[in-house]
Scaffold this motif. Sequence first.
Motif, short mmCIF file in Angstrom:
data_model
loop_
_atom_site.label_atom_id
_atom_site.label_comp_id
_atom_site.label_asym_id
_atom_site.label_seq_id
_atom_site.Cartn_x
_atom_site.Cartn_y
_atom_site.Cartn_z
N THR A 129 5.80 -4.64 -4.81
CA THR A 129 5.89 -5.46 -3.93
C THR A 129 7.72 -5.49 -4.18
O THR A 129 8.21 -5.06 -6.07
N ALA A 130 8.34 -6.13 -3.26
CA ALA A 130 9.66 -6.52 -4.06
C ALA A 130 9.70 -8.37 -4.61
O ALA A 130 9.13 -8.87 -4.77
N VAL A 131 11.31 -7.33 -5.67
CA VAL A 131 10.96 -8.41 -6.77
C VAL A 131 12.92 -8.70 -7.23
O VAL A 131 13.68 -7.49 -6.18
N THR B 123 1.55 -0.31 -14.45
CA THR B 123 2.61 -1.00 -13.65
C THR B 123 3.64 -0.94 -14.03
O THR B 123 4.17 -0.61 -15.40
N THR C 160 12.15 -3.11 -7.72
CA THR C 160 10.03 -2.94 -6.86
C THR C 160 9.14 -2.63 -7.80
O THR C 160 9.45 -2.10 -9.21
N GLU C 161 8.37 -4.05 -8.04
CA GLU C 161 7.22 -3.88 -8.85
C GLU C 161 5.76 -2.85 -8.40
O GLU C 161 5.76 -2.50 -6.96
N ARG D 114 2.58 -1.20 -8.66
CA ARG D 114 0.94 -1.40 -9.30
C ARG D 114 0.22 0.02 -9.29
O ARG D 114 0.49 0.42 -7.60
N ARG E 63 11.90 -1.53 -2.65
CA ARG E 63 10.76 -1.11 -2.36
C ARG E 63 11.43 0.16 -0.95
O ARG E 63 9.92 0.97 -1.10
N GLY F 255 4.48 -1.72 1.50
CA GLY F 255 3.47 -2.72 0.71
C GLY F 255 2.13 -1.99 0.05
O GLY F 255 1.98 -2.19 -0.91
N ARG F 256 1.71 -0.65 0.94
CA ARG F 256 0.69 -0.26 0.59
C ARG F 256 0.66 1.32 0.67
O ARG F 256 0.51 1.41 1.66
N TRP G 271 8.53 3.38 -1.41
CA TRP G 271 7.94 3.67 -0.41
C TRP G 271 8.10 5.55 -0.24
O TRP G 271 7.03 6.17 0.16
N ASP H 160 0.40 -0.54 -4.67
CA ASP H 160 0.96 -2.16 -4.11
C ASP H 160 2.77 -2.20 -4.32
O ASP H 160 3.01 -1.58 -5.92
#
Length: 149
Positions: A106-108, A10, A114-115, A117, A17, A81-82, A21, A104
Amino acid sequence: MTQTAEYEITRLFDAPRELVWATWTEPERFSRWFGPRMPATPVDRITLDTRPGGIWHVALVGDEGFEVTLGGTYREVEGPGRLVFTTGDPDDPGEGPASVVTIDFTAVDGGDRTEMRFHQYGVNTDQEHAEQAKAGWIEFFDRLAEQVD
């Protein structure tokens, strides 16, 4: 007996993101971080057909004709996202290692960060090989961070 191994990484990037991406799906950006610092990953030796069933192919090119090629097939592409893709053919690996990678995004922090994983499940892969692969990906992700942070 088929050996399997898996691991997860992670990582938090200081970038939206959509940008993270893009580093996975645009050859020009991908070439700047994928692989160790040496050898090079020439953009003209990258194919990223980012759609379900599309292929990815990368050549890492070094000195004196050294070359390693990697590739597989995209299984899921749900930007931003994925992303799910194979290395080799995990459904019919023969004697060689193959794997499924699931990422994956994920916007934070309101979308400013972006996280990511990253999960890799390997077939014909022992734990030692998995640890080496994990260390390699961590180095790649350090380079990715240099491009987006």
